[in-house]
Design an enzyme around this catalytic site. Structure first.
Site, PDB file in Angstrom:
ATOM      1  N   CYS A   1       0.799  -1.228   0.000  1.00 37.46           N
ATOM      2  CA  CYS A   1       0.000   0.000   0.000  1.00 37.46           C
ATOM      3  C   CYS A   1       0.835   1.284   0.000  1.00 37.46           C
ATOM      4  O   CYS A   1       0.327   2.352  -0.307  1.00 37.46           O
ATOM      5  CB  CYS A   1      -0.951  -0.028   1.193  1.00 37.46           C
ATOM      6  SG  CYS A   1      -1.856  -1.597   1.260  1.00 37.46           S
TER       7      CYS A   1
ATOM      8  N   ASN B   1     -10.112  -1.979  -1.986  1.00 32.84           N
ATOM      9  CA  ASN B   1      -8.721  -1.619  -1.669  1.00 32.84           C
ATOM     10  C   ASN B   1      -7.819  -2.319  -2.687  1.00 32.84           C
ATOM     11  O   ASN B   1      -7.675  -3.541  -2.662  1.00 32.84           O
ATOM     12  CB  ASN B   1      -8.421  -2.075  -0.240  1.00 32.84           C
ATOM     13  CG  ASN B   1      -6.968  -1.876   0.163  1.00 32.84           C
ATOM     14  OD1 ASN B   1      -6.089  -1.709  -0.667  1.00 32.84           O
ATOM     15  ND2 ASN B   1      -6.724  -1.919   1.462  1.00 32.84           N
TER      16      ASN B   1
ATOM     17  N   HIS C   1      -3.881   6.333   0.717  1.00 34.12           N
ATOM     18  CA  HIS C   1      -4.147   4.953   0.315  1.00 34.12           C
ATOM     19  C   HIS C   1      -5.586   4.604   0.699  1.00 34.12           C
ATOM     20  O   HIS C   1      -6.020   4.838   1.832  1.00 34.12           O
ATOM     21  CB  HIS C   1      -3.165   4.012   1.017  1.00 34.12           C
ATOM     22  CG  HIS C   1      -3.605   2.592   1.009  1.00 34.12           C
ATOM     23  ND1 HIS C   1      -3.897   1.926  -0.164  1.00 34.12           N
ATOM     24  CD2 HIS C   1      -3.845   1.714   2.026  1.00 34.12           C
ATOM     25  CE1 HIS C   1      -4.291   0.694   0.148  1.00 34.12           C
ATOM     26  NE2 HIS C   1      -4.272   0.545   1.450  1.00 34.12           N
TER      27      HIS C   1
END
Lengths: 333, 77
Positions: free
Chosen positions: A109, A288, A258
């Site tokens: 990430c 995500n 993120h």
């Protein structure tokens, strides 16, 4: 430094309705309330992260002279092979010149921020002049079918970013951080040299049945620990980037973090007292997407004119490693 | 915040019925006390009390009273 961004999401979708049918305890709306996600994009098992990266790269290179790309960086945690580097495979597949440097790096990430930093260093050091930064992951291939908490969050995706001197966006005030003591909190244990898949007693990939035992080849995430790490580190990271840039938090025009999940993002937004209109949420229809979440969000915000010329944008990536990084992007400076 | 108010807030955080909860309630008996419930509770403790717990602490909590004690302990330091 940033000249263009393009993202690619696979066509397959895993909706909240499907998850609600499978798990029973939550409704589709409840999943949305908890995560801010309505659907995740899922690559079939025979589609690799490199295929998604290829698609994203093909889009961004459509308007470019491929012969001028002289460096390729690929951030992925789902390489095609132990060796060679997937970046080398992609150099050939994309028709990039053999004079092009190419390498993989393994981050999640925070990976886009690190890619920007390495790309900028290569450009400023005179080692490259047109660099292709690819981020691509297929976390869904690691997730156990019965793992409700990770299945609701992660989606597959890729992004391609072209970095070159004199481009539209300037990058500065990079801050990095690492805490490997948290390595066990978000991990796929098997498949690497320490625990090769044939020795791990399990099978890679997504088992067909929810009831199949999870193996060391499945993604493990300790959600509470990752959340604790995030609320500890990310506000400090944002403030440190601002300090390095000589800006107050209020002087930052827009924030692209993120896209972990909406609950975490909202918590960070409130803790840092960032107005809603200055904060990007871009995960409702993709989930995500790990290293691609920031460029996907950036592309969306630029297209929708939420990021306008002259704006100072704070980017922050954080997660698996544990690893974090942030910087300021000045659009059309 | 009183214990009663804390339990009410905790119940809302976990999407549970506050009338059935007290300090002796076992957290594992609550449907909402899963990974996401723990995350939501960490968010509640940070947002409401500025309490951020050391690694592994929340997983060791067994009853509602353990959470109450953690908040009291942190606020007294």
């Amino acid at each position: 430094m940033i000249k263009a961004i393009s993202s690619y999401l696979p066509p397959g979708r895993l909706t909240n309705e499907q998850l609600a049918r499978e798990f029973g305890e939550w409704t589709a709306e409840k999943i949305y309330e908890k995560t801010g996600i309505r659907e995740r994009r899922v690559a079939p098992s025979d589609v690799c992260a490199s295929d998604l990266a290829f698609a994203a790269a093909s889009q961004v290179l459509a308007a470019e002279d491929r012969s001028r790309i002289d460096f390729l960086l690929l951030c992925t945690q789902a390489p095609d092979y132990w060796l060679p580097s997937t970046a080398c495979v992609l150099q050939h597949r994309l028709g990039l010149p053999t004079s092009c440097g190419a390498l993989d790096y393994n981050l999640g990430c925070s990976g886009f921020i690190y890619g920007l930093a390495m790309g900028q260093a290569l450009l400023q050091g005179g080692l490259a002049s047109n660099l292709l930064l690819l981020t691509a992951d297929t976390y869904t291939h690691y997730i156990h079918r019965g793992d409700r908490s990770t299945r609701t969050l992660f989606g597959d995706g890729a992004a391609a970013t072209i970095l070159s001197n004199g481009a539209l966006a300037r990058l500065h005030s990079f801050v990095f951080g690492t805490d490997g003591s948290g390595a066990e909190q978000l991990i796929v244990r098997a498949g690497g040299a320490r625990l090769p898949v044939p020795l791990c007693g399990g099978q890679a990939g997504v088992p067909e049945a929810q009831s199949a035992p999870a193996s060391a080849a499945n993604l493990f995430m300790n959600g509470p620990e990752i959340f604790s790490f995030t609320i500890q580190r990310v506000p400090a990271l944002a403030l440190e980037v601002c300090k390095k840039a000589g800006l107050s938090l209020e002087q930052v025009d827009y924030f692209v973090f993120h896209q972990a999940n909406a609950f975490m993002l909202e918590h960070l937004r409130k803790r840092l007292r960032i107005p809603l209109e200055k904060f990007e949420f871009c995960l409702e229809h993709c989930g995500n997407t790990v290293s691609s979440s920031i460029p996907i969000a950036l592309e969306s915000a630029i297209r929708a004119n939420r990021i306008k010329p002259g704006m100072k944008v704070l980017l922050a990536g954080f997660g698996v490693g544990l690893s974090w990084g942030g910087c300021i992007l000045e659009w059309n400076a | 915040m009183t214990e009663t108010a804390f339990i009410k807030e905790l119940a809302a955080t976990l999407s549970e019925d506050a009338s059935g909860m007290n300090c002796e309630t076992a957290l594992d008996s609550l449907a909402g006390w899963d990974s996401m419930g723990m995350v939501a509770t960490l968010g509640f403790l940070d947002a409401s009390f500025g309490v951020r717990l050391p690694p592994g602490t929340i997983q060791q909590c067994r009853q509602v009273r353990d959470l109450v004690a953690l908040v009291k302990q942190k606020l007294e330091v």
